[in-house]
Design a protein around this motif. Structure first.
Motif, PDB file in Angstrom:
ATOM      1  N   VAL A 199     -78.193-109.195  30.292  1.00  0.00           N
ATOM      2  CA  VAL A 199     -79.221-108.504  31.062  1.00  0.00           C
ATOM      3  C   VAL A 199     -80.284-108.016  30.091  1.00  0.00           C
ATOM      4  O   VAL A 199     -79.996-107.246  29.173  1.00  0.00           O
ATOM      5  N   LEU A 200     -81.485-108.516  30.266  1.00  0.00           N
ATOM      6  CA  LEU A 200     -82.621-108.092  29.458  1.00  0.00           C
ATOM      7  C   LEU A 200     -83.208-106.830  30.070  1.00  0.00           C
ATOM      8  O   LEU A 200     -83.569-106.812  31.255  1.00  0.00           O
ATOM      9  N   ASP A 201     -83.312-105.779  29.277  1.00  0.00           N
ATOM     10  CA  ASP A 201     -83.865-104.524  29.788  1.00  0.00           C
ATOM     11  C   ASP A 201     -85.313-104.705  30.217  1.00  0.00           C
ATOM     12  O   ASP A 201     -86.065-105.501  29.640  1.00  0.00           O
ATOM     13  N   ALA A 202     -85.720-103.933  31.204  1.00  0.00           N
ATOM     14  CA  ALA A 202     -87.115-103.924  31.640  1.00  0.00           C
ATOM     15  C   ALA A 202     -87.994-103.308  30.562  1.00  0.00           C
ATOM     16  O   ALA A 202     -87.518-102.528  29.719  1.00  0.00           O
ATOM     17  N   PRO A 203     -89.288-103.622  30.560  1.00  0.00           N
ATOM     18  CA  PRO A 203     -90.176-103.025  29.561  1.00  0.00           C
ATOM     19  C   PRO A 203     -90.336-101.518  29.721  1.00  0.00           C
ATOM     20  O   PRO A 203     -90.689-100.826  28.777  1.00  0.00           O
ATOM     21  N   THR A 204     -90.063-101.019  30.922  1.00  0.00           N
ATOM     22  CA  THR A 204     -90.116 -99.579  31.171  1.00  0.00           C
ATOM     23  C   THR A 204     -88.696 -99.055  31.306  1.00  0.00           C
ATOM     24  O   THR A 204     -87.933 -99.543  32.149  1.00  0.00           O
ATOM     25  N   ILE A 208     -85.521-101.908  36.732  1.00  0.00           N
ATOM     26  CA  ILE A 208     -84.553-102.984  36.929  1.00  0.00           C
ATOM     27  C   ILE A 208     -84.731-104.049  35.844  1.00  0.00           C
ATOM     28  O   ILE A 208     -85.844-104.530  35.614  1.00  0.00           O
ATOM     29  N   GLY A 209     -83.643-104.408  35.196  1.00  0.00           N
ATOM     30  CA  GLY A 209     -83.684-105.453  34.175  1.00  0.00           C
ATOM     31  C   GLY A 209     -83.618-106.846  34.802  1.00  0.00           C
ATOM     32  O   GLY A 209     -83.763-107.021  36.014  1.00  0.00           O
ATOM     33  N   THR A 210     -83.401-107.841  33.953  1.00  0.00           N
ATOM     34  CA  THR A 210     -83.341-109.237  34.389  1.00  0.00           C
ATOM     35  C   THR A 210     -82.108-109.912  33.811  1.00  0.00           C
ATOM     36  O   THR A 210     -81.914-109.890  32.592  1.00  0.00           O
ATOM     37  N   LEU A 211     -81.289-110.485  34.672  1.00  0.00           N
ATOM     38  CA  LEU A 211     -80.169-111.306  34.206  1.00  0.00           C
ATOM     39  C   LEU A 211     -80.712-112.657  33.755  1.00  0.00           C
ATOM     40  O   LEU A 211     -81.454-113.324  34.514  1.00  0.00           O
TER      41      LEU A 211
END
Length: 217
Positions: A199-204, A208-211
């Motif tokens: 899971v890539l963290d969101a820039p803020t 919500i991050g991104t799988l």
């Protein structure tokens, strides 16, 4: 109880979505996340000569790759979406097919260096049926990669989703959610190797991050 997909109803849902989303796609682009200028780009696919996007939506990622000399094809369930994508991206050389993804993968005779999904069919299709078919369509050493929102903690497997607004005709589909470990296990069972899921963290912070998942055949 297994998810009961109604393909005709799901097609109607995505046709309605297509009518609204194309107004916001003015140029080809490729990004894995829901945030602009964030995360990796098409390098996750390696250096493919041929690619297939499953659940290609507006087709902007397919067009982006086609502009760079890749033999790029997208498949989508919505005839409205496909017609609009063909018209919008004709000059790029991108190709688009209208089909249910499981049927398409079962019947397609081609193989691809990469198959990918950006918030697309890998999110909305039973992975136990999808992944073995994707493996069959990949050339040796080919890459399968997909992105989507991460699972809500404790909510795994098929998740029902109504068309926005919770009013009107009961149009719905299913999204499939698992932990990164769960996705890795599903891919390995389908014969994939070198499986990565994170899971890539969101820039803020706190958003919500991104799988992001990547595997090789």
């Amino acid at each position: 109880m297994p998810a009961r997909h109604d393909i005709a109803a799901e097609r109607e849902l995505w046709d309605a979505y297509a009518e609204s989303v194309f107004a916001h796609d003015a140029e080809p682009r490729f990004r894995w996340t829901q945030y602009a200028d964030h995360g990796p780009g098409p390098e996750l696919l390696g250096a493919p000569r041929s690619v297939l996007e499953i659940g290609c939506g507006t087709g902007r990622a397919v067009a982006h790759l086609a502009q760079r000399g890749v033999h790029a094809k997208g498949v989508d369930l919505s005839p409205v979406m496909v017609a609009k994508a063909r018209e919008r991206w004709r000059a790029t050389g991108a190709r688009f097919e209208c089909a249910e993804v499981l049927d398409f993968l079962a019947e397609d005779g081609a193989t691809y260096d990469a198959v990918y999904s950006v918030f697309g069919a890998a999110w909305f299709t039973d992975p136990s049926r999808l992944f073995p078919l994707v493996a069959r369509r990949l050339a040796p050493g080919g890459v399968f990669a997909f992105s989507q929102p991460p699972a809500i903690p404790g909510a795994y497997g098929p998740q029902g989703m109504y068309k926005g607004g919770f009013a009107g005709p009961a149009l719905f589909t299913y999204r499939y959610s698992h932990t990164p470990r769960g996705w890795r296990n599903l891919l390995r069972r389908a014969g994939f190797t070198r499986v990565e899921a994170r899971v890539l963290d969101a820039p803020t912070p706190g958003h919500i991050g991104t799988l992001i998942v990547r595997a090789s055949r």
